[in-house]
Design a protein around this motif. Structure first.
Motif, short mmCIF file in Angstrom:
data_model
loop_
_atom_site.label_atom_id
_atom_site.label_comp_id
_atom_site.label_asym_id
_atom_site.label_seq_id
_atom_site.Cartn_x
_atom_site.Cartn_y
_atom_site.Cartn_z
N ALA A 126 -1.21 19.41 11.59
CA ALA A 126 -0.15 18.65 10.94
C ALA A 126 -0.71 17.96 9.71
O ALA A 126 -1.90 17.63 9.65
CB ALA A 126 0.43 17.62 11.91
N TYR A 127 0.17 17.76 8.74
CA TYR A 127 -0.23 17.14 7.48
C TYR A 127 0.72 16.01 7.12
O TYR A 127 1.92 16.07 7.39
CB TYR A 127 -0.23 18.15 6.34
N MET A 128 0.16 14.99 6.47
CA MET A 128 0.96 13.89 5.94
C MET A 128 0.51 13.63 4.50
O MET A 128 -0.66 13.36 4.27
CB MET A 128 0.77 12.63 6.80
N GLU A 129 1.44 13.77 3.57
CA GLU A 129 1.14 13.49 2.17
C GLU A 129 1.92 12.26 1.73
O GLU A 129 3.14 12.17 1.93
CB GLU A 129 1.51 14.67 1.28
N LEU A 130 1.22 11.31 1.14
CA LEU A 130 1.83 10.09 0.61
C LEU A 130 1.60 10.05 -0.89
O LEU A 130 0.45 10.19 -1.35
CB LEU A 130 1.26 8.86 1.29
N ARG A 131 2.67 9.88 -1.65
CA ARG A 131 2.59 9.92 -3.11
C ARG A 131 2.76 8.53 -3.72
O ARG A 131 3.10 7.57 -3.03
CB ARG A 131 3.69 10.85 -3.64
N SER A 132 2.48 8.45 -5.01
CA SER A 132 2.65 7.20 -5.77
C SER A 132 1.96 6.04 -5.05
O SER A 132 2.56 5.00 -4.79
CB SER A 132 4.14 6.90 -5.97
N LEU A 133 0.70 6.24 -4.73
CA LEU A 133 -0.03 5.25 -3.94
C LEU A 133 -0.12 3.90 -4.64
O LEU A 133 -0.30 3.82 -5.87
CB LEU A 133 -1.44 5.78 -3.64
N ARG A 134 -0.01 2.86 -3.84
CA ARG A 134 -0.12 1.48 -4.30
C ARG A 134 -1.30 0.82 -3.57
O ARG A 134 -1.77 1.32 -2.54
CB ARG A 134 1.17 0.72 -4.01
N TYR A 135 -1.72 -0.33 -4.08
CA TYR A 135 -2.83 -1.03 -3.43
C TYR A 135 -2.50 -1.33 -1.96
O TYR A 135 -3.37 -1.24 -1.10
CB TYR A 135 -3.15 -2.33 -4.17
N ASP A 136 -1.24 -1.66 -1.67
CA ASP A 136 -0.89 -2.01 -0.30
C ASP A 136 -0.71 -0.80 0.62
O ASP A 136 -0.32 -0.95 1.77
CB ASP A 136 0.33 -2.93 -0.25
N ASP A 137 -1.00 0.39 0.12
CA ASP A 137 -1.07 1.57 0.98
C ASP A 137 -2.46 1.73 1.60
O ASP A 137 -2.68 2.64 2.40
CB ASP A 137 -0.73 2.85 0.20
N THR A 138 -3.39 0.86 1.21
CA THR A 138 -4.72 0.88 1.83
C THR A 138 -4.57 0.59 3.31
O THR A 138 -4.05 -0.46 3.71
CB THR A 138 -5.64 -0.15 1.17
N ALA A 139 -5.02 1.53 4.14
CA ALA A 139 -4.79 1.44 5.58
C ALA A 139 -5.54 2.56 6.29
O ALA A 139 -6.03 3.50 5.65
CB ALA A 139 -3.30 1.55 5.91
N VAL A 140 -5.62 2.44 7.60
CA VAL A 140 -6.04 3.56 8.44
C VAL A 140 -4.78 4.31 8.85
O VAL A 140 -3.82 3.70 9.34
CB VAL A 140 -6.83 3.08 9.66
N TYR A 141 -4.79 5.60 8.64
CA TYR A 141 -3.66 6.45 8.98
C TYR A 141 -3.99 7.26 10.22
O TYR A 141 -5.05 7.90 10.28
CB TYR A 141 -3.32 7.37 7.80
N PHE A 142 -3.09 7.19 11.22
CA PHE A 142 -3.30 7.88 12.48
C PHE A 142 -2.21 8.94 12.67
O PHE A 142 -1.04 8.70 12.32
CB PHE A 142 -3.18 6.93 13.67
N CYS A 143 -2.59 10.06 13.28
CA CYS A 143 -1.59 10.95 13.85
C CYS A 143 -1.59 10.71 15.36
O CYS A 143 -2.61 10.27 15.93
CB CYS A 143 -1.86 12.41 13.52
#
Lengths: 106, 119
Positions: free
Chosen positions: B79-96
């Motif tokens: 599985a894939y997750m793409e996040l666009r137009s990244l902002r500073y507050d997108d800094t995080a740990v991403y889990f599936c």
């Protein structure tokens, strides 16, 4: 989104204590309520699903109850490895987590 | 045994995109949904959306609509997750996480992928 509110946000307890954490939903969610434990640097771990069903491998000192809008997680006799943050999560509509309850050592 | 193994840490500039992968093993991939959850530093988990196990159809949380795309490759059980137009507050740990049968509980989790947005 269905807002989930946990209380307390933190608590201090001793080994052997009985601990209860409450989770309230803004609207009824039937029994679509799950509980997780998270330790620093780790992924959350499923403890309870469907409000009261113990996930395989989870110690029986953990129990869950409630339905509708009011739910509880109880740890019958707190063990050293239970000091962690606990989250409730609804899966009735979308998915929403509570803000967490940090359990630390008194 | 069920395992979800995610791709490695990423550092991105504001405005860029990031694509995180989640490779599943130990179960039949297309019989369970996969959700994506992120956790900013010191914050609780935040659900981003899920991919149906049955047909791969995505459902996104409202706050990510228009900025996220979730896909899968059944031939590689990934599985894939793409996040666009990244902002500073997108800094995080991403889990599936796999959604179990019953009340769609997250019964298995990936190890997490740290995404840092920094100029």
């Amino acid at each position: 989104d269905i807002q989930m509110t946990q209380s307390p946000s933190s608590l201090s307890a001793s080994v052997g204590d009985r601990v209860t954490i409450t989770c309230r939903a803004r609207q009824t969610i039937s029994n679509y309520l799950n509980w997780y434990q998270q330790k620093p640097g780790e992924a959350p771990r499923l403890l309870i699903y469907a409000a009261s069903t113990l996930q395989s491998g989870v110690p029986s000192r953990f129990s869950g109850g409630g339905s509708g809008t009011h739910f509880t997680l109880t740890i019958r006799s707190l063990q050293p490895e239970d000091f962690a943050t606990y989250y409730c999560q609804q899966s009735y509509t979308g998915r929403t987590f509570g803000q967490g309850t940090k359990v630390d050592i008194k | 045994q069920v395992q979800l193994v995610q791709s490695g840490a990423e550092v991105k500039k504001p405005g860029a995109s990031v694509k995180v992968s989640c490779k599943a093993s130990g179960y039949t991939f297309d019989t369970y949904a996969i959700s994506w959850v992120r956790q900013a530093p010191g914050q609780g988990p935040e659900w981003m959306g899920w991919l149906s196990g049955y047909n791969g159809y995505p459902t996104y949380a409202q706050q990510f609509q228009g900025r996220v795309t979730m896909t899968r490759d059944t031939s590689t059980s990934t599985a894939y997750m793409e996040l666009r137009s990244l902002r500073y507050d997108d800094t995080a740990v991403y889990f599936c996480a796999r959604e179990g049968s019953g009340t769609y509980q997250f019964d298995y989790w990936g190890q997490g992928t740290l995404v840092t947005v920094s100029s």
